[in-house]
Design a protein around this motif. Structure first.
Motif, PDB file in Angstrom:
ATOM      1  N   GLY A  22       0.795  -1.226   0.000  1.00 17.36           N
ATOM      2  CA  GLY A  22       0.000   0.000   0.000  1.00 17.36           C
ATOM      3  C   GLY A  22       0.818   1.262   0.000  1.00 17.36           C
ATOM      4  O   GLY A  22       0.533   2.182  -0.729  1.00 17.36           O
ATOM      5  N   ASP A  23       1.869   1.313   0.784  1.00 12.91           N
ATOM      6  CA  ASP A  23       2.502   2.593   1.019  1.00 12.91           C
ATOM      7  C   ASP A  23       3.997   2.604   0.738  1.00 12.91           C
ATOM      8  O   ASP A  23       4.727   3.354   1.360  1.00 12.91           O
ATOM      9  CB  ASP A  23       2.253   3.023   2.468  1.00 12.91           C
ATOM     10  CG  ASP A  23       0.874   3.615   2.609  1.00 12.91           C
ATOM     11  OD1 ASP A  23      -0.037   2.872   2.970  1.00 12.91           O
ATOM     12  OD2 ASP A  23       0.719   4.822   2.325  1.00 12.91           O
ATOM     13  N   ASN A  35       0.540  11.290   3.673  1.00 12.61           N
ATOM     14  CA  ASN A  35       0.355  11.241   2.219  1.00 12.61           C
ATOM     15  C   ASN A  35       1.416  12.045   1.474  1.00 12.61           C
ATOM     16  O   ASN A  35       1.249  12.406   0.329  1.00 12.61           O
ATOM     17  CB  ASN A  35      -1.067  11.670   1.819  1.00 12.61           C
ATOM     18  CG  ASN A  35      -1.558  12.795   2.688  1.00 12.61           C
ATOM     19  OD1 ASN A  35      -0.729  13.532   3.220  1.00 12.61           O
ATOM     20  ND2 ASN A  35      -2.859  12.938   2.843  1.00 12.61           N
ATOM     21  N   ASP A  55       2.573   2.151  -7.101  1.00 13.31           N
ATOM     22  CA  ASP A  55       1.385   2.975  -7.297  1.00 13.31           C
ATOM     23  C   ASP A  55       0.767   3.242  -5.930  1.00 13.31           C
ATOM     24  O   ASP A  55       0.366   2.327  -5.243  1.00 13.31           O
ATOM     25  CB  ASP A  55       0.398   2.237  -8.199  1.00 13.31           C
ATOM     26  CG  ASP A  55      -0.516   3.234  -8.872  1.00 13.31           C
ATOM     27  OD1 ASP A  55      -0.078   4.370  -9.077  1.00 13.31           O
ATOM     28  OD2 ASP A  55      -1.669   2.872  -9.151  1.00 13.31           O
ATOM     29  N   SER A  56       0.716   4.486  -5.567  1.00 12.12           N
ATOM     30  CA  SER A  56       0.583   4.744  -4.138  1.00 12.12           C
ATOM     31  C   SER A  56      -0.570   5.672  -3.804  1.00 12.12           C
ATOM     32  O   SER A  56      -1.235   6.216  -4.668  1.00 12.12           O
ATOM     33  CB  SER A  56       1.870   5.386  -3.640  1.00 12.12           C
ATOM     34  OG  SER A  56       1.957   6.673  -4.201  1.00 12.12           O
ATOM     35  N   SER A  57      -0.742   5.859  -2.532  1.00  6.87           N
ATOM     36  CA  SER A  57      -1.785   6.760  -2.058  1.00  6.87           C
ATOM     37  C   SER A  57      -1.224   8.140  -1.726  1.00  6.87           C
ATOM     38  O   SER A  57      -1.906   8.966  -1.163  1.00  6.87           O
ATOM     39  CB  SER A  57      -2.430   6.157  -0.811  1.00  6.87           C
ATOM     40  OG  SER A  57      -1.428   5.936   0.155  1.00  6.87           O
ATOM     41  N   THR A  59      -0.209  11.890  -2.092  1.00  5.89           N
ATOM     42  CA  THR A  59      -0.798  12.946  -2.914  1.00  5.89           C
ATOM     43  C   THR A  59       0.065  14.206  -2.979  1.00  5.89           C
ATOM     44  O   THR A  59      -0.157  15.076  -3.794  1.00  5.89           O
ATOM     45  CB  THR A  59      -2.187  13.344  -2.366  1.00  5.89           C
ATOM     46  OG1 THR A  59      -2.060  13.644  -0.975  1.00  5.89           O
ATOM     47  CG2 THR A  59      -3.184  12.210  -2.557  1.00  5.89           C
ATOM     48  N   ASN A  79      -1.714  10.466  -9.745  1.00  9.29           N
ATOM     49  CA  ASN A  79      -2.738  11.007  -8.839  1.00  9.29           C
ATOM     50  C   ASN A  79      -2.211  11.962  -7.774  1.00  9.29           C
ATOM     51  O   ASN A  79      -2.731  12.003  -6.653  1.00  9.29           O
ATOM     52  CB  ASN A  79      -3.512   9.863  -8.164  1.00  9.29           C
ATOM     53  CG  ASN A  79      -4.214   8.993  -9.191  1.00  9.29           C
ATOM     54  OD1 ASN A  79      -4.708   9.503 -10.200  1.00  9.29           O
ATOM     55  ND2 ASN A  79      -4.218   7.696  -8.970  1.00  9.29           N
ATOM     56  N   THR A 104      -5.963  15.367 -11.257  1.00  5.76           N
ATOM     57  CA  THR A 104      -5.927  15.484  -9.787  1.00  5.76           C
ATOM     58  C   THR A 104      -5.094  16.662  -9.279  1.00  5.76           C
ATOM     59  O   THR A 104      -5.352  17.169  -8.172  1.00  5.76           O
ATOM     60  CB  THR A 104      -5.350  14.201  -9.153  1.00  5.76           C
ATOM     61  OG1 THR A 104      -4.087  13.911  -9.776  1.00  5.76           O
ATOM     62  CG2 THR A 104      -6.301  13.033  -9.331  1.00  5.76           C
TER      63      THR A 104
END
Ligand SMILES: *[C@@H]1O[C@H](CO)[C@@H](O)[C@H](O)[C@H]1NC(C)=O
Ligand SMILES: *[C@@H]1O[C@H](CO)[C@@H](O)[C@H](O)[C@H]1NC(C)=O
Ligand SMILES: CC(=O)N[C@H]1CO[C@H](CO)[C@@H](O)[C@@H]1O
Length: 493
Positions: A22-23, A35, A55-57, A59, A79, A104
């Motif tokens: 995830g991270d 983030n 591919d991450s969260s 921002t 994103n 985004t």
């Protein structure tokens, strides 16, 4: 194995899996948390390799303060919402460099870049609301790009970008709420420049330009709350936007002299204005400002104010600075301020001070570098709160013995570079004094006539009683020599 341990193991695995899948930080050179991907000040010459599958969260991506010269295609994670290249010598930005965040990306920051045309890559951005582009010599403001991003941008900062005339392309930015164009060479704002944003623009900053007046174009802004026009060449203030509720007005470093026009122009801000800066202008009188109910700090230093009976001040002032003016007396308006705590009046031509000059609320009074020669029993108010009294660099040669009788709260007294011949006996009444600076009194002598000060000086340490009489320090004289004075007193030791 107990089931409990199994569960623990399971949880640990789940946690690790989340962490890995995830991270994972997209660049091994950078730090990731929350983030945000932080690549600030890492000595980078180029954008590092993107770790595949990351591919991450995240921002927010910060590349601030590196030596990155290029933003090639496919180097950024997808994103992103906020991207900073502040303080990087970027020369080239690939046309599709931002394609993975085209819908985004909301905020984009460049400063000290080396490109001379606005990057075409911005053309792809669909949601950009904030653009900062500072300290970059733009020669080509590509209208196609500006027409596109203008549809979404609300906050635009283009400080020090080589603009010498008002940019007509601002007509493509109908949503602006904040505009900053500091340190350009703009000398004129054309009429109608703000027609599109009359009801939206809340903050306008044009510090360090070449404006000679507050242009009529500004007068129609009804939503303006912050206006900053410091370091221009403004003398005419008539066109301040009277239909707005300005909260902050910065006009330091201009040529404003017309106090009547100025206080007239401010009439509609009586309940809204909180911050105002007027230092380094050309006022010769104190402007009438009593109606500004919310103003607590006022700096009128570095003007040419010479008329101490002029004008009026906001009644709620907490501190007022009249330093570096031409005042021959303390302005009469000061005594009317019931909440003023700090009074700064250094570098004027003040010769006399009177108890009635000071509001009883003042705790700090700075009269450094004036022309005061004498302090008497009426120099300070009988009721006062003065704790810090700065009287250095005045030609004070006489202090009557009762001059300080009412200064019950005084803790620090500065009499550096005065013209005292004797250590003032008046000091005895300062029961709470903690710091006394008497340095640089060229003709100061200590004699047995001041013997009475001996017991008083014992409340001080050597460091807190500064100054010397001849070769001896005042402290040494009173603590070690004056006890040996003949009981009749008199005589120079
Ligand atoms: C300000 O205006 C004066 C003349 O009014 C001019 O001589 C001076 O160069 C101007 N200064 C700036 C910074 O534009
Ligand atoms: C006292 O005055 C001297 C001379 O201006 C200065 O160098 C020194 O720092 C002052 N000391 C204090 C505590 O203000
Ligand atoms: C006569 C005298 O006391 N002169 C002193 C005045 O203050 C300067 C600076 O503290 C001293 O150097 C002098 O000795």
């Amino acid at each position: 194995m107990t089931s409990c341990q199994d569960i623990m193991l399971l949880l640990l695995c789940a946690f690790l899996w989340m962490y890995v899948a995830g991270d994972i930080c997209p660049y091994k050179e950078c730090d990731c948390s929350g983030n945000t991907i932080s690549c600030e000040d890492k000595g980078l010459n180029e954008i590092p390799h993107l770790i595949s599958g990351s591919d991450s969260s995240f921002t927010t991506l910060l590349f601030s303060t590196n030596s990155i010269k290029a933003v090639p295609d496919g180097c950024l994670p997808s994103n992103l919402q906020s991207l900073s290249f502040v303080n990087n010598p970027i020369v080239t930005v690939n046309n599709v460099a931002f394609s993975r965040s085209s819908t985004t990306l909301k905020s984009l920051f460049f400063s000290n870049a080396r490109f001379t045309r606005i990057p075409y890559a911005l053309h792809q951005l669909q949601s950009l609301t904030t653009l900062l582009l500072s300290n970059t010599k733009i020669e080509d403001w590509d209208e196609n790009v500006l027409k596109h991003i203008g549809q979404t941008i609300t906050t635009l900062t283009i400080d020090n970008t080589n603009l010498i005339t008002w940019p007509s392309w601002l007509q493509y930015f109908p949503l602006l709420t904040e505009l900053s164009m500091d340190n350009n060479g703009i000398s004129d704002i054309p009429d109608g420049a703000f027609n599109l944003v009359t009801n939206t623009l809340m903050s306008l900053s044009l510090d360090g330009n070449k404006l000679k007046a507050i242009s009529p174009a500004v007068s129609i802004l009804t939503s303006l709350q912050t206006l900053s026009l410091t370091e221009n060449n403004i003398s005419d203030t008539l066109n301040l936007p009277s239909g707005s509720q300005l909260m902050s007005l910065s006009l330091s470093g201009n040529k404003i002299y017309n106090d009547e026009q100025f206080s007239y122009a401010l009439q509609s801000y009586s309940e809204s204005l909180r911050d105002i800066s007027l230092d380094n202008n050309k006022f010769t009188k104190v402007p009438d400002l009593f109606f500004l109910e919310e103003v607590e700090h006022l700096d009128l230093s570095h003007n040419l104010i010479s008329q101490p009976s002029s004008g009026s001040l906001p009644s709620g002032l907490y501190d007022i600075d009249f330093g570096y003016n031409l005042l021959p007396f303390i302005p009469k308006v000061l005594s009317t301020l019931n909440s003023a705590v700090e009074l700064s009046l250094p570098w004027n031509n003040i010769r006399d001070i009177h108890g009635s000059d000071f509001p009883s609320s003042a705790t700090t009074v700075d009269l450094t570098h004036n022309l005061i020669t004498t302090l008497t029993s009426s120099s300070f108010p009988t009721v006062n709160s003065i704790q810090f009294l700065k009287l250095s660099s005045n030609p004070i040669s006489a202090i009557s013995t009762d001059a300080f009788n009412s200064l019950h709260d005084l803790t620090e007294l500065y009499l550096v570079s005065a013209k005292l011949a004797r250590v003032p006996l008046a000091l005895v009444s300062l029961k709470n004094l903690k710091i006394l600076n008497l340095t640089d009194n060229k003709s100061l002598v200590c004699t047995c006539l001041e013997e009475r000060l001996g017991p008083w000086t014992r409340g001080f340490s050597e460091d807190n009683l500064m100054g010397s009489c001849g070769v001896l320090s005042v402290y040494t004289f009173f603590t070690t020599l004056s006890p040996a004075c003949p009981k009749s007193g008199g005589g120079v030791i």
